[in-house]
Design an enzyme around this catalytic site. Structure first.
Site, PDB file in Angstrom:
ATOM      1  N   CYS A 167      28.680  40.725  23.073  1.00 56.81           N
ATOM      2  CA  CYS A 167      28.257  42.033  22.541  1.00 56.81           C
ATOM      3  C   CYS A 167      26.779  42.301  22.845  1.00 56.81           C
ATOM      4  O   CYS A 167      25.899  41.635  22.300  1.00 56.81           O
ATOM      5  CB  CYS A 167      28.559  42.050  21.041  1.00 56.81           C
ATOM      6  N   CYS A 176      24.490  43.329  19.915  1.00 55.26           N
ATOM      7  CA  CYS A 176      24.211  42.165  19.051  1.00 55.26           C
ATOM      8  C   CYS A 176      23.036  41.370  19.610  1.00 55.26           C
ATOM      9  O   CYS A 176      22.172  40.905  18.870  1.00 55.26           O
ATOM     10  CB  CYS A 176      25.425  41.243  18.970  1.00 55.26           C
TER      11      CYS A 176
END
Lengths: 98, 296
Positions: A28, A31
């Site tokens: 991700c 993230c």
């Protein structure tokens, strides 16, 4: 560096005080962008304990707290969920939330 | 006083900053959120020449470091207004500059329905690749009819139990290869001539009301993936610059706007192809033109 925890450790660490858990995954991008911000906050906000949790390894937490998007920050106070922050935020936005 | 102020730290803005910084100019980049722009949501970049096995995040972070290394200043402030005298007003400060490059990019269009904002991360998503894994074995809905909607439906059909594809027309606007593929996948149900009327919740997303040919139908889904396109956020420039009917900034000779010394680069410009390659290309050209006209 913020310590990574798993499903088992999770219940124990959230029990006391103010705790922020950064739910992330390695695939991700947002993230990864948030991660250094959480590191900075952990150095500055000493009244909170900071942890990170890999959603791909910790399905119990994901199910229990209905994590449906990452990054998601779960904020606890003495074991009680007090805030859920979904999506990439800037440092100042997070400072305001905490 | 800066030589160049760049609004937006996506690929176009950061490339402009890299060129201007390398040319020895005093450069400020203003970013409302985080550097990187839309590309940070992409996994491996498949079509940026010369980059192999590099993710959108890695690309952005490398470019960001390059920009900082050449002495460019980056500030996280939201631009509220720009004047034709080249004054830039943010939520925190005011800056003056000899030239401005607008590289504010695009964001995902929303349905603008009740409960939508509130359910982001609780069932409503604008990125199947980012959030799809949380819907293993569940029923989900994709809204839209272009390539991104079709791609998302195909992607989700491998993860979810069932995918409803809701499209307001009776045929798709996306590529034929996707359309053929969609029709061959058993767990995708296509709902033509239908629009989302209502998003229902009980803490998380519970169901969606669809208007199907005038008839309201309630469908229970755990996920609602909105893929109805992208939009420019150029409200703050509408009194300053010429915009086209879709809200993109009108450009001539590629990166020039209707106002002298204000340039536009990347996805927010009216252009034929919105890709990483064309964003970086715009950024390079805008910085070069800004510098050239400053020196003339």
């Amino acid at each position: 560096m913020v310590k990574e925890i798993n499903d088992k450790e999770f219940e124990e660490v959230i029990k006391t005080g103010k705790v922020l858990v950064d739910c992330f995954a390695n695939w991700c991008g947002p993230c990864k962008m948030l991660s250094p911000v959480i590191d900075e906050l952990s150095n500055e906000k000493k009244d909170y304990s900071f942890y990170k949790l890999d959603v791909d390894k910790s399905s119990d937490v994901v199910m229990k707290y209905n994590v449906m998007s990452i990054p998601t920050l779960l904020v606890f106070n003495d074991g009680k969920l007090v805030n859920t922050i979904v999506g990439l935020r800037s440092k100042s936005e997070l400072e305001n939330e905490l | 006083m800066f030589d160049i102020i760049i609004i937006g730290a996506g690929p176009a803005g950061l490339t402009a900053a890299l060129y201007a910084g390398r040319a020895g100019k005093k450069v400020l980049v203003l970013e409302a959120k985080n550097y990187g722009g839309q590309i940070i949501n992409s996994g491996i970049l498949e079509n940026y020449p010369g980059l192999y096995n590099v993710t959108g995040y890695d690309f952005s972070t490398t470019l960001y470091k390059q920009v900082l290394d050449v002495g460019v200043e980056v500030k996280y402030e939201t631009v509220k207004r720009v004047t034709k005298e080249l004054l830039v007003i943010t939520d925190k400060n005011e800056y003056t500059s000899k030239a401005i490059i607008i590289a504010t990019g695009l964001s995902r269009k929303k349905l603008k329905l009740e409960n939508e904002e509130e359910l982001i991360g609780k069932g409503v998503s604008y990125c199947a690749v980012c959030d799809g894994n949380f819907y293993k074995g569940k029923d989900v809905m994709v809204v839209g009819g272009g390539n991104s909607a079709l791609e998302e439906a195909i992607y989700l059909s491998n993860i979810a139990n069932k995918v409803y594809l809701v499209h307001r027309r009776n045929n798709f606007t996306g590529e034929n290869t996707y359309i053929e593929k969609i029709k061959s996948i058993n767990n995708i149900e296509i709902l033509y001539n239908s629009t989302v009327e209502k998003i229902n919740k009980n803490n998380v997303l519970e169901s969606v009301d669809i208007n199907l040919n005038g008839e309201i139908k309630n469908i229970k889904v755990s996920g609602l993936f909105v893929a109805i396109g992208l939009e420019a956020n150029n409200e703050i420039f509408k009194d300053l610059l010429e915009l086209n009917s879709f809200g993109y900034i009108k450009s001539h000779d590629t990166v020039f706007t209707s106002v002298k010394n204000i340039y536009v680069a990347g996805d927010t410009r009216d252009k034929e192809l919105r890709q990483l390659t064309t964003a970086t290309s715009d950024g390079a050209l805008a910085a070069t033109m800004a510098i050239k006209n400053m020196e003339d």
